[in-house]
Write a protein that holds these residues in place. Structure first.
Motif, PDB file in Angstrom:
ATOM      1  N   HIS A   1       0.846  -1.196   0.000  1.00  0.00           N
ATOM      2  CA  HIS A   1       0.000   0.000   0.000  1.00  0.00           C
ATOM      3  C   HIS A   1       0.882   1.247   0.000  1.00  0.00           C
ATOM      4  CE1 HIS A   1      -3.420  -2.479   0.890  1.00  0.00           C
ATOM      5  NE2 HIS A   1      -2.999  -2.807   2.092  1.00  0.00           N
ATOM      6  N   GLY A   2       0.467   2.283  -0.758  1.00  0.00           N
ATOM      7  CA  GLY A   2       1.112   3.589  -0.660  1.00  0.00           C
ATOM      8  C   GLY A   2       0.832   4.136   0.737  1.00  0.00           C
ATOM      9  N   ASP A   3      -0.477   4.350   1.013  1.00  0.00           N
ATOM     10  CA  ASP A   3      -0.905   4.736   2.357  1.00  0.00           C
ATOM     11  C   ASP A   3      -1.574   3.527   2.980  1.00  0.00           C
ATOM     12  OD1 ASP A   3      -0.159   7.462   2.247  1.00  0.00           O
ATOM     13  OD2 ASP A   3      -1.867   7.818   0.908  1.00  0.00           O
ATOM     14  N   LYS A   4      -1.340   3.304   4.248  1.00  0.00           N
ATOM     15  CA  LYS A   4      -1.951   2.171   4.945  1.00  0.00           C
ATOM     16  C   LYS A   4      -3.476   2.316   4.903  1.00  0.00           C
ATOM     17  CE  LYS A   4       1.717   0.110   7.046  1.00  0.00           C
ATOM     18  NZ  LYS A   4       2.773   0.839   6.380  1.00  0.00           N
ATOM     19  N   PRO A   5      -4.210   1.200   4.824  1.00  0.00           N
ATOM     20  CA  PRO A   5      -5.676   1.293   4.733  1.00  0.00           C
ATOM     21  C   PRO A   5      -6.343   1.787   6.021  1.00  0.00           C
ATOM     22  CG  PRO A   5      -4.948  -0.999   4.848  1.00  0.00           C
ATOM     23  CD  PRO A   5      -3.722  -0.172   4.747  1.00  0.00           C
ATOM     24  N   VAL A   6      -5.635   1.693   7.147  1.00  0.00           N
ATOM     25  CA  VAL A   6      -6.190   2.183   8.419  1.00  0.00           C
ATOM     26  C   VAL A   6      -5.099   2.944   9.171  1.00  0.00           C
ATOM     27  CG1 VAL A   6      -7.957   0.392   8.778  1.00  0.00           C
ATOM     28  CG2 VAL A   6      -5.619  -0.061   9.477  1.00  0.00           C
ATOM     29  N   VAL A   7      -5.552   3.902  10.010  1.00  0.00           N
ATOM     30  CA  VAL A   7      -4.572   4.662  10.803  1.00  0.00           C
ATOM     31  C   VAL A   7      -4.563   4.087  12.217  1.00  0.00           C
ATOM     32  CG1 VAL A   7      -3.962   6.947  11.682  1.00  0.00           C
ATOM     33  CG2 VAL A   7      -4.967   6.701   9.396  1.00  0.00           C
ATOM     34  N   ILE A   8      -3.380   3.665  12.656  1.00  0.00           N
ATOM     35  CA  ILE A   8      -3.257   2.973  13.941  1.00  0.00           C
ATOM     36  C   ILE A   8      -2.394   3.807  14.884  1.00  0.00           C
ATOM     37  CG2 ILE A   8      -2.481   0.812  15.034  1.00  0.00           C
ATOM     38  CD1 ILE A   8      -4.493   0.271  12.921  1.00  0.00           C
ATOM     39  N   LYS A   9      -2.865   3.939  16.127  1.00  0.00           N
ATOM     40  CA  LYS A   9      -2.069   4.710  17.100  1.00  0.00           C
ATOM     41  C   LYS A   9      -0.907   3.871  17.627  1.00  0.00           C
ATOM     42  CE  LYS A   9      -5.838   7.753  18.292  1.00  0.00           C
ATOM     43  NZ  LYS A   9      -6.852   8.159  19.250  1.00  0.00           N
ATOM     44  N   ASP A  10      -1.114   2.558  17.744  1.00  0.00           N
ATOM     45  CA  ASP A  10      -0.070   1.698  18.279  1.00  0.00           C
ATOM     46  C   ASP A  10      -0.146   0.341  17.554  1.00  0.00           C
ATOM     47  OD1 ASP A  10       1.473  -0.068  19.743  1.00  0.00           O
ATOM     48  OD2 ASP A  10       0.801   0.655  21.714  1.00  0.00           O
ATOM     49  N   GLU A  11       0.722   0.175  16.523  1.00  0.00           N
ATOM     50  CA  GLU A  11       0.678  -1.040  15.687  1.00  0.00           C
ATOM     51  C   GLU A  11       0.857  -2.304  16.522  1.00  0.00           C
ATOM     52  OE1 GLU A  11       3.495  -1.006  12.468  1.00  0.00           O
ATOM     53  OE2 GLU A  11       2.468   0.628  11.431  1.00  0.00           O
ATOM     54  N   ALA A  12       1.811  -2.235  17.464  1.00  0.00           N
ATOM     55  CA  ALA A  12       2.113  -3.433  18.257  1.00  0.00           C
ATOM     56  C   ALA A  12       0.879  -3.863  19.046  1.00  0.00           C
ATOM     57  CB  ALA A  12       3.285  -3.160  19.189  1.00  0.00           C
ATOM     58  N   LEU A  13       0.157  -2.882  19.604  1.00  0.00           N
ATOM     59  CA  LEU A  13      -1.049  -3.190  20.372  1.00  0.00           C
ATOM     60  C   LEU A  13      -2.093  -3.843  19.459  1.00  0.00           C
ATOM     61  CD1 LEU A  13      -2.912  -3.010  22.900  1.00  0.00           C
ATOM     62  CD2 LEU A  13      -3.545  -0.705  22.150  1.00  0.00           C
ATOM     63  N   MET A  14      -2.278  -3.297  18.235  1.00  0.00           N
ATOM     64  CA  MET A  14      -3.290  -3.883  17.340  1.00  0.00           C
ATOM     65  C   MET A  14      -2.953  -5.343  17.039  1.00  0.00           C
ATOM     66  SD  MET A  14      -4.844  -2.909  13.601  1.00  0.00           S
ATOM     67  CE  MET A  14      -3.459  -3.454  12.621  1.00  0.00           C
ATOM     68  N   PHE A  15      -1.671  -5.631  16.763  1.00  0.00           N
ATOM     69  CA  PHE A  15      -1.329  -7.015  16.430  1.00  0.00           C
ATOM     70  C   PHE A  15      -1.441  -7.931  17.645  1.00  0.00           C
ATOM     71  CE2 PHE A  15       0.417  -4.967  12.593  1.00  0.00           C
ATOM     72  CZ  PHE A  15      -0.327  -5.698  11.680  1.00  0.00           C
ATOM     73  N   LYS A  16      -1.221  -7.418  18.825  1.00  0.00           N
ATOM     74  CA  LYS A  16      -1.444  -8.233  20.034  1.00  0.00           C
ATOM     75  C   LYS A  16      -2.941  -8.562  20.164  1.00  0.00           C
ATOM     76  CE  LYS A  16       2.358  -6.484  22.797  1.00  0.00           C
ATOM     77  NZ  LYS A  16       2.695  -5.477  23.799  1.00  0.00           N
ATOM     78  N   LEU A  17      -3.792  -7.566  19.915  1.00  0.00           N
ATOM     79  CA  LEU A  17      -5.243  -7.792  20.004  1.00  0.00           C
ATOM     80  C   LEU A  17      -5.678  -8.819  18.954  1.00  0.00           C
ATOM     81  CD1 LEU A  17      -6.413  -4.077  20.415  1.00  0.00           C
ATOM     82  CD2 LEU A  17      -6.535  -5.852  22.159  1.00  0.00           C
TER      83      LEU A  17
END
Ligand code: SAM
Length: 289
Positions: free
Chosen positions: A209-225
């Motif tokens: 992706h040029g721009d990510k499809p979603v804006v994430i405040k904390d990538e590591a937290l999202m992947f843990k979830l």
């Protein structure tokens, strides 16, 4: 002209060098020209491109890449293949062979030095035992890459491309789709390889992706979830998050977040889209302060 890609030439080369296949390196060499053409076409390789090939084997796909690209850097771990590659690729002056483990190569540096930091294409018939670390490694190290076109196990390709709800949808689908747009270009049966693998294969192109499809405040937290939600597939999202070893969230916080996002209390992780996980992770991030 490429000479490899058929059983006869492959056997001749293997015999000439008394080559023994090493199972531990996932060695299954391509012997089908149609599949090779499909890989080159799917990767959209052109004369401006620097291509990084992972695991060139005896140089079959490499010959096709050298014909189509400006420059090819091929990284092969098996030192016994290096003299063979020097032979089968001797007609090309746009190839560099590195005898290294791809997981230890500093690809950011390589792209900087060889392509001035401009995005490269990655093309490979991957060793299946390290498919995920290779692909996630490229994404997570933010290597400048335009697309990754790879032969992988059919089952893995299906998981990468899957959307919410189905049995193939999981942490790998979400991780891949956060970074890239998947497209399965071909299904490839075992008889296209020597020796034949025990599983079906597929060629998948991942266009970053040029721009990510979603804006994430904390990538590591999202992947843990995400991992917590899919660890126990048959549990509800709330229970999955509640039982996670990796993230310690209070029951109240989980219930609050699920209610605020208008998810059903009985929703399962497999029903959530990437946008849903983004919203959940951003909300939990804010609540945690
Ligand atoms: N590209 C060739 C072809 O299509 O015929 C060979 C593909 S074969 C599936 C995988 C190749 O990756 C083998 O040549 C193997 O030795 C190499 N390989 C395995 N592990 C590797 C690693 N960690 N780094 C670089 N190459 C590796």
């Amino acid at each position: 002209m490429a000479s490899l890609g058929n059983p006869k030439e492959t056997i001749e080369i293997l015999n000439k060098y008394h080559f023994n296949f090493q199972k531990k390196f996932g060695q299954n060499f391509l012997i089908d020209t149609h599949v090779l053409d499909k890989i080159i076409k799917a990767a959209e390789v052109g004369k401006d491109d620097l291509v990084v090939e992972i695991g060139p084997g005896i140089g079959t796909l490499t010959q096709y890449l050298c014909e189509a690209a400006r420059e090819v850097v091929a990284v092969e771990i098996d030192k016994n293949l290096i003299p063979i590659l020097e032979d089968t690729l001797s007609a090309y002056d746009n190839i560099t062979i590195l005898n290294e483990d791809i997981l230890k190569v500093d690809l950011n540096r390589l792209v900087q030095e060889r392509n001035g930091g401009r995005p490269v294409k990655v093309v490979a018939n991957l060793p299946y035992y390290i498919t995920t670390p290779i692909i996630m490694g490229l994404f997570e190290a933010h290597v400048p890459v335009e697309n990754i076109t790879v032969m992988v196990q059919k089952e893995v390709a299906d998981r990468m491309q899957a959307g919410p709800g189905g049995k193939d949808y999981g942490a790998l689908s979400l991780a891949v789709q956060y970074y890239a747009k998947p497209y399965i270009a071909a299904n490839v049966p075992p008889n296209c390889f020597m020796p034949r693998p025990n599983v079906g294969s597929a060629v998948i192109r991942l266009t970053l992706h040029g721009d990510k499809p979603v804006v994430i405040k904390d990538e590591a937290l999202m992947f843990k979830l995400i991992r917590a939600s899919f660890n126990q597939r048959r549990k509800t999202l709330a229970n999955g998050l509640n039982n996670s070893e990796e993230i310690k969230l209070s029951k109240e916080l989980i219930t609050e977040a699920i209610t605020e996002l208008d998810f059903s209390p009985s929703i399962r992780g497999e029903a959530l889209t990437l946008a849903d996980f983004a919203a959940l992770s951003n909300l939990i991030y804010d609540k945690q302060g």
